[in-house]
Design a protein around this motif. Structure first.
Motif, PDB file in Angstrom:
ATOM      1  N   GLY A   8     -57.167 -63.338  -5.681  1.00  0.00           N
ATOM      2  CA  GLY A   8     -55.933 -63.493  -5.620  1.00  0.00           C
ATOM      3  C   GLY A   8     -55.038 -62.925  -6.311  1.00  0.00           C
ATOM      4  O   GLY A   8     -54.108 -62.157  -6.053  1.00  0.00           O
ATOM      5  N   VAL A   9     -55.654 -62.661  -7.760  1.00  0.00           N
ATOM      6  CA  VAL A   9     -54.883 -62.084  -8.731  1.00  0.00           C
ATOM      7  C   VAL A   9     -54.761 -60.542  -8.404  1.00  0.00           C
ATOM      8  O   VAL A   9     -53.784 -59.903  -8.490  1.00  0.00           O
ATOM      9  CB  VAL A   9     -55.180 -62.434 -10.308  1.00  0.00           C
ATOM     10  N   LYS A  62     -42.461 -64.973 -11.924  1.00  0.00           N
ATOM     11  CA  LYS A  62     -42.806 -66.471 -11.702  1.00  0.00           C
ATOM     12  C   LYS A  62     -43.803 -66.622 -10.651  1.00  0.00           C
ATOM     13  O   LYS A  62     -44.362 -67.737 -10.904  1.00  0.00           O
ATOM     14  CB  LYS A  62     -41.347 -66.956 -10.912  1.00  0.00           C
ATOM     15  N   GLU A  63     -44.001 -65.664  -9.753  1.00  0.00           N
ATOM     16  CA  GLU A  63     -45.264 -65.839  -8.882  1.00  0.00           C
ATOM     17  C   GLU A  63     -46.532 -65.897  -9.740  1.00  0.00           C
ATOM     18  O   GLU A  63     -47.690 -66.322  -9.257  1.00  0.00           O
ATOM     19  CB  GLU A  63     -45.179 -64.872  -7.904  1.00  0.00           C
ATOM     20  N   SER A  64     -46.585 -65.166 -10.802  1.00  0.00           N
ATOM     21  CA  SER A  64     -47.686 -64.946 -11.566  1.00  0.00           C
ATOM     22  C   SER A  64     -48.041 -66.101 -12.370  1.00  0.00           C
ATOM     23  O   SER A  64     -49.315 -66.173 -12.955  1.00  0.00           O
ATOM     24  CB  SER A  64     -47.567 -63.644 -12.459  1.00  0.00           C
ATOM     25  N   LEU A  65     -47.167 -67.122 -12.589  1.00  0.00           N
ATOM     26  CA  LEU A  65     -47.342 -68.225 -13.242  1.00  0.00           C
ATOM     27  C   LEU A  65     -48.677 -68.988 -13.271  1.00  0.00           C
ATOM     28  O   LEU A  65     -49.398 -69.304 -14.025  1.00  0.00           O
ATOM     29  CB  LEU A  65     -46.327 -69.302 -13.387  1.00  0.00           C
ATOM     30  N   VAL A  72     -59.199 -64.125 -15.663  1.00  0.00           N
ATOM     31  CA  VAL A  72     -59.205 -63.357 -14.835  1.00  0.00           C
ATOM     32  C   VAL A  72     -59.684 -61.906 -15.604  1.00  0.00           C
ATOM     33  O   VAL A  72     -59.943 -61.898 -16.951  1.00  0.00           O
ATOM     34  CB  VAL A  72     -57.734 -62.918 -14.512  1.00  0.00           C
ATOM     35  N   ALA A  73     -59.824 -60.935 -15.078  1.00  0.00           N
ATOM     36  CA  ALA A  73     -60.296 -59.671 -15.804  1.00  0.00           C
ATOM     37  C   ALA A  73     -59.468 -58.814 -16.792  1.00  0.00           C
ATOM     38  O   ALA A  73     -58.018 -59.531 -16.717  1.00  0.00           O
ATOM     39  CB  ALA A  73     -60.674 -58.305 -14.817  1.00  0.00           C
ATOM     40  N   PRO A  74     -59.922 -58.597 -17.999  1.00  0.00           N
ATOM     41  CA  PRO A  74     -58.874 -58.040 -19.047  1.00  0.00           C
ATOM     42  C   PRO A  74     -57.741 -57.298 -18.830  1.00  0.00           C
ATOM     43  O   PRO A  74     -56.620 -57.652 -19.180  1.00  0.00           O
ATOM     44  CB  PRO A  74     -59.864 -57.589 -19.986  1.00  0.00           C
ATOM     45  N   ASP A  75     -57.960 -56.306 -17.912  1.00  0.00           N
ATOM     46  CA  ASP A  75     -56.806 -55.318 -17.495  1.00  0.00           C
ATOM     47  C   ASP A  75     -55.764 -56.377 -16.756  1.00  0.00           C
ATOM     48  O   ASP A  75     -54.763 -55.943 -16.706  1.00  0.00           O
ATOM     49  CB  ASP A  75     -57.520 -54.401 -16.270  1.00  0.00           C
ATOM     50  N   GLU A  76     -56.383 -57.206 -15.696  1.00  0.00           N
ATOM     51  CA  GLU A  76     -55.335 -58.106 -14.986  1.00  0.00           C
ATOM     52  C   GLU A  76     -54.712 -58.999 -15.855  1.00  0.00           C
ATOM     53  O   GLU A  76     -53.354 -59.069 -15.792  1.00  0.00           O
ATOM     54  CB  GLU A  76     -55.962 -58.816 -13.816  1.00  0.00           C
ATOM     55  N   GLY A  77     -55.288 -59.619 -16.876  1.00  0.00           N
ATOM     56  CA  GLY A  77     -54.496 -60.511 -17.751  1.00  0.00           C
ATOM     57  C   GLY A  77     -53.511 -59.657 -18.620  1.00  0.00           C
ATOM     58  O   GLY A  77     -52.398 -60.173 -18.586  1.00  0.00           O
ATOM     59  N   ARG A  78     -53.845 -58.398 -18.841  1.00  0.00           N
ATOM     60  CA  ARG A  78     -52.712 -57.712 -19.607  1.00  0.00           C
ATOM     61  C   ARG A  78     -51.399 -57.409 -18.712  1.00  0.00           C
ATOM     62  O   ARG A  78     -50.597 -57.525 -19.055  1.00  0.00           O
ATOM     63  CB  ARG A  78     -53.376 -56.534 -19.994  1.00  0.00           C
ATOM     64  N   LYS A  79     -51.953 -57.198 -17.353  1.00  0.00           N
ATOM     65  CA  LYS A  79     -50.861 -56.784 -16.338  1.00  0.00           C
ATOM     66  C   LYS A  79     -49.808 -57.988 -16.274  1.00  0.00           C
ATOM     67  O   LYS A  79     -48.574 -57.751 -16.101  1.00  0.00           O
ATOM     68  CB  LYS A  79     -51.200 -56.438 -15.090  1.00  0.00           C
ATOM     69  N   LEU A  80     -50.749 -59.151 -16.175  1.00  0.00           N
ATOM     70  CA  LEU A  80     -49.884 -60.589 -15.946  1.00  0.00           C
ATOM     71  C   LEU A  80     -48.702 -60.713 -17.240  1.00  0.00           C
ATOM     72  O   LEU A  80     -47.672 -61.009 -16.931  1.00  0.00           O
ATOM     73  CB  LEU A  80     -50.731 -61.497 -15.777  1.00  0.00           C
ATOM     74  N   ARG A  81     -49.330 -60.152 -18.427  1.00  0.00           N
ATOM     75  CA  ARG A  81     -48.435 -60.409 -19.379  1.00  0.00           C
ATOM     76  C   ARG A  81     -47.353 -59.517 -19.524  1.00  0.00           C
ATOM     77  O   ARG A  81     -45.991 -59.381 -19.973  1.00  0.00           O
ATOM     78  CB  ARG A  81     -49.303 -60.083 -20.898  1.00  0.00           C
ATOM     79  N   LEU A  82     -47.688 -58.274 -19.239  1.00  0.00           N
ATOM     80  CA  LEU A  82     -46.720 -56.917 -19.117  1.00  0.00           C
ATOM     81  C   LEU A  82     -45.647 -57.352 -18.400  1.00  0.00           C
ATOM     82  O   LEU A  82     -44.282 -56.691 -18.449  1.00  0.00           O
ATOM     83  CB  LEU A  82     -47.409 -55.741 -19.108  1.00  0.00           C
ATOM     84  N   LEU A  83     -45.918 -57.825 -17.155  1.00  0.00           N
ATOM     85  CA  LEU A  83     -45.004 -58.084 -15.940  1.00  0.00           C
ATOM     86  C   LEU A  83     -43.576 -58.563 -16.448  1.00  0.00           C
ATOM     87  O   LEU A  83     -42.474 -58.047 -16.206  1.00  0.00           O
ATOM     88  CB  LEU A  83     -45.782 -59.238 -14.940  1.00  0.00           C
ATOM     89  N   ARG A  84     -43.639 -59.612 -17.324  1.00  0.00           N
ATOM     90  CA  ARG A  84     -42.179 -60.064 -17.785  1.00  0.00           C
ATOM     91  C   ARG A  84     -41.607 -59.538 -19.123  1.00  0.00           C
ATOM     92  O   ARG A  84     -40.659 -59.642 -19.562  1.00  0.00           O
ATOM     93  CB  ARG A  84     -42.356 -61.487 -17.935  1.00  0.00           C
ATOM     94  N   LEU A  85     -42.330 -58.248 -19.525  1.00  0.00           N
ATOM     95  CA  LEU A  85     -41.871 -57.563 -20.632  1.00  0.00           C
ATOM     96  C   LEU A  85     -41.475 -56.057 -19.901  1.00  0.00           C
ATOM     97  O   LEU A  85     -40.989 -55.382 -20.969  1.00  0.00           O
ATOM     98  CB  LEU A  85     -43.063 -57.409 -21.629  1.00  0.00           C
TER      99      LEU A  85
END
Ligand code: X8Z
Ligand code: ZN
Length: 577
Positions: A8-9, A62-65, A72-85
């Motif tokens: 999903g992610v 918001k959808e990523s919340l 999740v995989a580390p890369d994906e976790g980082r992307k989720l954090r970067l999205l709002r920055l």
């Protein structure tokens, strides 16, 4: 179930990256057209496309919340954090307010770009470049004050727009869970926002003694030029005497501060003019430096699409910038190049951005940025540190490699540029952080600006400013919503990079004389760091280029050590101011 969250992610991120890339390209195109042709229409188009990009970013964030907190995989976790920055500006979700906010920013930027002042007794209105020449060259305090005050009037009409912008931008940032826009900006450094503020204080304390040495020397010498009625030997320095509109770089003072026996051949502006160097030659020369490190020449489209000169027939944003329109290969700079030493270095600065952008183009969209924004600002400056007198004579831009006798002059010139900058680099966002947090209300905008300028830089305005003035608005990055702490960081990082690359290149001798020109080893290190983009936390990128994981002033202090000794000696001999 972990498996379905994971798939999903990744589906979610793929879609978000595709959509945000497309909207970012559109927004960049509109912004390019606006910045190179300021009209009511290009302003509206640019604001609208930026507002669409912001809306899509907010929606994705918001959808990523639901994914946050899951494995999740580390890369994906980082992307989720970067999205709002990803963006320095977030608007409220209401479409009317969102467009109002992006209109405010484009409008403030336009007002700044169109700023003019007619000097007393003159008839022609002058733009920022012309006024800057006066600040750099005149030694008449009244004329300097006229140019300074005239330009700062550009801030006044920006003030009301800025107030509303703060309100709307904060509302946007809060939607994404930040306390305010300043906290959002401080969250981009892979650490807690409050810790970042402390980190900046720590770095400033490392360099403050050197700033104080330079400041003490400069104040005494200015006192000799202007007398105690203009320069109080024990008080703050009036800002209009420092050779630059914002007193952010004092190199304009070099001719009156040069130590005895320093070599005139070091005046690159004279050499460039004498050799009839064109602005494009300056860019070609800078490109050749990057190529000497093993990097590719710039694409043909760079030369076709860049703006190198101020057009005669329309208003543009002259403040230098580097662009990567399609996040891949459509690189450009936009600059109103003048044939000067300063612009020669700025050209290297801008190409540093372009080479970084190209190096990380192979990363997924959300990683196509620098390790942190200070890295982006540091790359080109690092190269410019290698533009030494020896290098210049090697490429035929100086007659002969100068003797060691001119070292102090050379170092003083560099310090007037780099060390004088440090407290200014800090003040702009110390001020904005306070404004965004609401600790400084609109009624105190200008007063608090000058409190900080006095506390950190030790300067005061030419005459008391009244509360209707808005002096921060007279500095590009404030109306243009560009965060500024990046430049403070870059001023330390570039010396950290320089020291590491010089060592990788196997150069010997003092840091200020060393150049990495022609070094494939240095080029490889730089490239390895740049190719990482934002895919890792910045200490990993710092380690890739320097072997160190902490930012520090060690490189800078080593570079300027001979000057610091000399300044302290001068200050001991002539104390009291
Ligand atoms: O804005 C810039 C660059 C573009 S990113 C020309 N600089 C800061 C400034 O001009 O205030 C470079 C040094 C600091
Ligand atoms: Zn830059």
């Amino acid at each position: 179930m972990a498996g379905s969250v994971a798939s999903g992610v990744s589906t979610f991120l793929d879609r978000a990256e595709r959509q945000l890339l497309e909207l970012s390209i559109e927004a960049q195109r509109a912004d390019w057209v606006y910045s190179t042709f300021l009209t009511a229409d290009t302003e509206a188009l640019s604001a609208r496309s930026y507002s669409r990009l912001i809306a899509a970013t907010v929606e994705s964030a918001k959808e990523s919340l639901p994914f946050s907190g899951r494995t999740v995989a580390p890369d994906e976790g980082r992307k989720l954090r970067l999205l709002r920055l990803m963006l320095p500006l977030i608007a409220p979700s209401d479409p009317g307010e969102s467009e109002e906010l992006t209109r405010l920013v484009t409008s403030m930027q336009g007002r700044y770009a169109k700023g003019r002042h007619t000097m007393r007794g003159a008839t022609e209105p002058l733009d920022l470049q012309a006024l800057s020449h006066i600040l750099q060259e005149s030694r008449d305090p009244a004329r300097l004050a006229d140019a300074w005050t005239g330009w700062h009037a550009v801030g006044r009409p920006i003030r009301a727009e800025f107030e509303r912008y703060v309100e709307l931008a904060n509302r946007g940032a809060r939607q994404l869970g930040f306390e305010d826009t300043g906290a959002m900006w401080r969250s981009k450094y892979d650490m807690e926002p409050d810790r970042f503020a402390l980190e900046v204080d720590r770095l400033w304390e490392e360099v403050r003694p050197l700033y104080t040495s330079l400041y003490t020397y400069v104040r005494r010498r200015l006192g000799e030029v202007y007398g105690p009625a203009v320069v109080d030997p024990d008080g703050p320095i009036p800002a209009h005497l420092l050779g630059n509109m914002w007193a952010q770089s004092w190199e304009g003072l070099f001719p009156i501060l040069a130590p005895d026996g320093s070599d005139e051949g070091a005046d690159l502006t004279k050499v460039l003019v004498a050799r009839k160097t064109s602005p494009i030659d300056m860019v070609r020369t800078a490109e050749r430096f990057f190529v000497s490190l093993g990097l590719e020449p710039l694409p043909e489209t760079f030369w076709e699409r860049s703006m190198f000169l101020r057009p005669r027939d329309r208003e543009v944003v002259c403040h230098a910038s580097a662009w990567d329109i399609d996040f891949e290969s459509d690189l450009r700079i936009k600059m109103c190049i003048e044939v000067t030493d300063e612009d020669f270095r700025t050209v290297h600065h801008e190409l540093g951005h372009n080479y970084y952008q190209r190096a990380y183009a192979g990363q997924p969209f959300l990683f196509r940025d620098s390790a942190h924004d200070g890295f982006h600002e540091a790359v080109g400056d690092t190269i410019a540190l290698s533009v030494t007198p020896e290098y210049l004579s090697q490429v035929g831009l100086a007659d002969a490699a100068p003797s060691g006798a001119s070292d102090l002059g050379f170092l003083l010139h560099r310090a007037l540029e780099k060390i004088a900058f440090l407290p200014f680099g800090l003040v702009v966002d110390r001020w904005r952080w306070e404004v965004f947090s609401g600790r400084v209300p609109p009624s105190e905008y200008n007063r608090s600006w000058w409190e900080l300028r006095r506390r950190y830089q030790g300067i005061v305005p030419p005459a008391p400013r009244d509360d209707t003035e808005f002096d921060p608005g007279a500095k590009y990055h404030v109306p243009a919503n560009v965060p500024y702490m990046r430049y403070f960081l870059a001023h330390l990082l570039q010396f950290q990079f320089h020291r590491a690359l010089v060592r990788a290149a196997g150069a010997s001798g003092p840091l200020h004389r060393a150049s990495i020109y022609g070094s494939r080893e240095a080029g490889q290190r730089l490239r390895r760091m740049m190719e990482m983009g934002q895919s890792h936390e910045w200490p990993d990128a710092l380690e890739a280029i320097t072997g160190e994981r902490r930012m520090g002033a060690g490189g800078l202090l080593e570079y300027f050590a001979p000057l610091q000794r000399w300044l302290d000696e001068q200050n001991r001999r002539s104390p009291g101011g």
